[in-house]
Design a protein around this motif. Structure first.
Motif, PDB file in Angstrom:
ATOM      1  N   TRP A  36       0.264  25.831 -18.013  1.00 58.35           N
ATOM      2  CA  TRP A  36       1.500  25.103 -17.734  1.00 58.35           C
ATOM      3  C   TRP A  36       2.453  25.277 -18.912  1.00 58.35           C
ATOM      4  CZ3 TRP A  36       2.645  22.924 -13.169  1.00 58.35           C
ATOM      5  CH2 TRP A  36       1.595  22.589 -12.303  1.00 58.35           C
ATOM      6  N   PHE A  37       3.709  25.515 -18.573  1.00 57.69           N
ATOM      7  CA  PHE A  37       4.784  25.590 -19.556  1.00 57.69           C
ATOM      8  C   PHE A  37       5.893  24.657 -19.094  1.00 57.69           C
ATOM      9  CE2 PHE A  37       3.629  29.262 -22.236  1.00 57.69           C
ATOM     10  CZ  PHE A  37       2.535  29.726 -21.522  1.00 57.69           C
ATOM     11  N   ARG A  38       6.806  24.322 -19.995  1.00 57.04           N
ATOM     12  CA  ARG A  38       7.942  23.499 -19.608  1.00 57.04           C
ATOM     13  C   ARG A  38       9.194  23.955 -20.333  1.00 57.04           C
ATOM     14  NH1 ARG A  38       6.337  17.623 -22.326  1.00 57.04           N
ATOM     15  NH2 ARG A  38       6.681  18.212 -24.528  1.00 57.04           N
ATOM     16  N   PRO A  88      10.526  10.094 -22.441  1.00 55.77           N
ATOM     17  CA  PRO A  88      11.766  10.794 -22.053  1.00 55.77           C
ATOM     18  C   PRO A  88      11.797  12.240 -22.538  1.00 55.77           C
ATOM     19  CG  PRO A  88      12.279   8.573 -22.752  1.00 55.77           C
ATOM     20  CD  PRO A  88      10.814   8.773 -23.030  1.00 55.77           C
ATOM     21  N   GLU A  89      11.203  12.514 -23.676  1.00 59.73           N
ATOM     22  CA  GLU A  89      11.196  13.893 -24.189  1.00 59.73           C
ATOM     23  C   GLU A  89      10.289  14.825 -23.401  1.00 59.73           C
ATOM     24  OE1 GLU A  89      10.683  11.083 -25.951  1.00 59.73           O
ATOM     25  OE2 GLU A  89       9.182  11.383 -27.523  1.00 59.73           O
ATOM     26  N   ASP A  90       9.538  14.302 -22.446  1.00 54.99           N
ATOM     27  CA  ASP A  90       8.747  15.145 -21.550  1.00 54.99           C
ATOM     28  C   ASP A  90       9.587  15.675 -20.388  1.00 54.99           C
ATOM     29  OD1 ASP A  90       6.051  12.837 -21.991  1.00 54.99           O
ATOM     30  OD2 ASP A  90       6.252  14.815 -22.924  1.00 54.99           O
ATOM     31  N   THR A  91      10.814  15.210 -20.278  1.00 52.04           N
ATOM     32  CA  THR A  91      11.693  15.670 -19.209  1.00 52.04           C
ATOM     33  C   THR A  91      11.934  17.168 -19.326  1.00 52.04           C
ATOM     34  OG1 THR A  91      12.811  13.538 -18.990  1.00 52.04           O
ATOM     35  CG2 THR A  91      14.021  15.484 -18.264  1.00 52.04           C
ATOM     36  N   ALA A  92      11.658  17.890 -18.246  1.00 56.27           N
ATOM     37  CA  ALA A  92      11.785  19.352 -18.243  1.00 56.27           C
ATOM     38  C   ALA A  92      11.431  19.869 -16.852  1.00 56.27           C
ATOM     39  CB  ALA A  92      10.852  19.974 -19.279  1.00 56.27           C
ATOM     40  N   THR A 123      11.433  14.220 -14.531  1.00 58.38           N
ATOM     41  CA  THR A 123      12.476  13.472 -15.235  1.00 58.38           C
ATOM     42  C   THR A 123      11.933  12.095 -15.604  1.00 58.38           C
ATOM     43  OG1 THR A 123      14.190  14.605 -13.959  1.00 58.38           O
ATOM     44  CG2 THR A 123      14.822  12.577 -15.123  1.00 58.38           C
ATOM     45  N   VAL A 124      11.880  11.831 -16.905  1.00 60.87           N
ATOM     46  CA  VAL A 124      11.341  10.571 -17.410  1.00 60.87           C
ATOM     47  C   VAL A 124      12.492   9.743 -17.962  1.00 60.87           C
ATOM     48  CG1 VAL A 124       9.657   9.482 -18.923  1.00 60.87           C
ATOM     49  CG2 VAL A 124       9.218  11.783 -18.021  1.00 60.87           C
ATOM     50  N   SER A 125      12.688   8.572 -17.395  1.00 59.61           N
ATOM     51  CA  SER A 125      13.769   7.701 -17.836  1.00 59.61           C
ATOM     52  C   SER A 125      13.227   6.599 -18.744  1.00 59.61           C
ATOM     53  CB  SER A 125      14.474   7.083 -16.637  1.00 59.61           C
ATOM     54  OG  SER A 125      13.558   6.339 -15.861  1.00 59.61           O
TER      55      SER A 125
END
Length: 126
Positions: A36-38, A88-92, A123-125
């Motif tokens: 897995w990549f993002r 939130p920084e996992d948003t990708a 998308t992490v809010s």
């Protein structure tokens, strides 16, 4: 030719969980290492996690270690990414990939991956 299809992405609040799936076509899935990549907007595509052909060996990026788990079910031609304690920084956009270049060994190098899915947005809010 291998086709990879990701699913399971979507919006989630910080601290929540998601499980991504990647289903592969073809009868030789068991021989591939998978990863897995993002990629966040304006950034490079970064390694997240990889699993060997047998599922017995995994590599996890430091940024997600302890929160994300990679696994695979060869009988189902499917790989998973369980994501907990999301930030939130996992948003990708999350991409799954298959590697035929290292004899099925889990690899972190993007160049080792031959086949890529179309990606699924997470998308992490806050």
């Amino acid at each position: 030719q291998v086709q990879l299809v990701e699913s399971g992405g979507g919006p989630v609040q910080a601290g929540g969980s998601l499980r991504l799936s990647c289903t592969a076509s073809g009868r030789t899935f068991v021989s591939y290492a998978m990863g897995w990549f993002r990629q966040a907007p304006g950034k490079e595509r970064d390694f997240v996690a990889a699993v060997s052909w047998s599922g017995t060996s995994t590599v996890i990026a430091e940024a997600v270690e302890g929160r994300f788990t990679i696994s695979r079910a060869n009988a189902k031609n499917t790989m998973y990414l369980q994501m907990n304690s999301l930030k939130p920084e996992d948003t990708a956009v999350y991409y799954c990939a298959a590697s035929t270049k290292r004899g099925g060994i889990a690899t972190v190098d993007r160049k080792d991956y031959d086949y890529w899915g179309q990606g699924t947005q997470v998308t992490v809010s806050s």
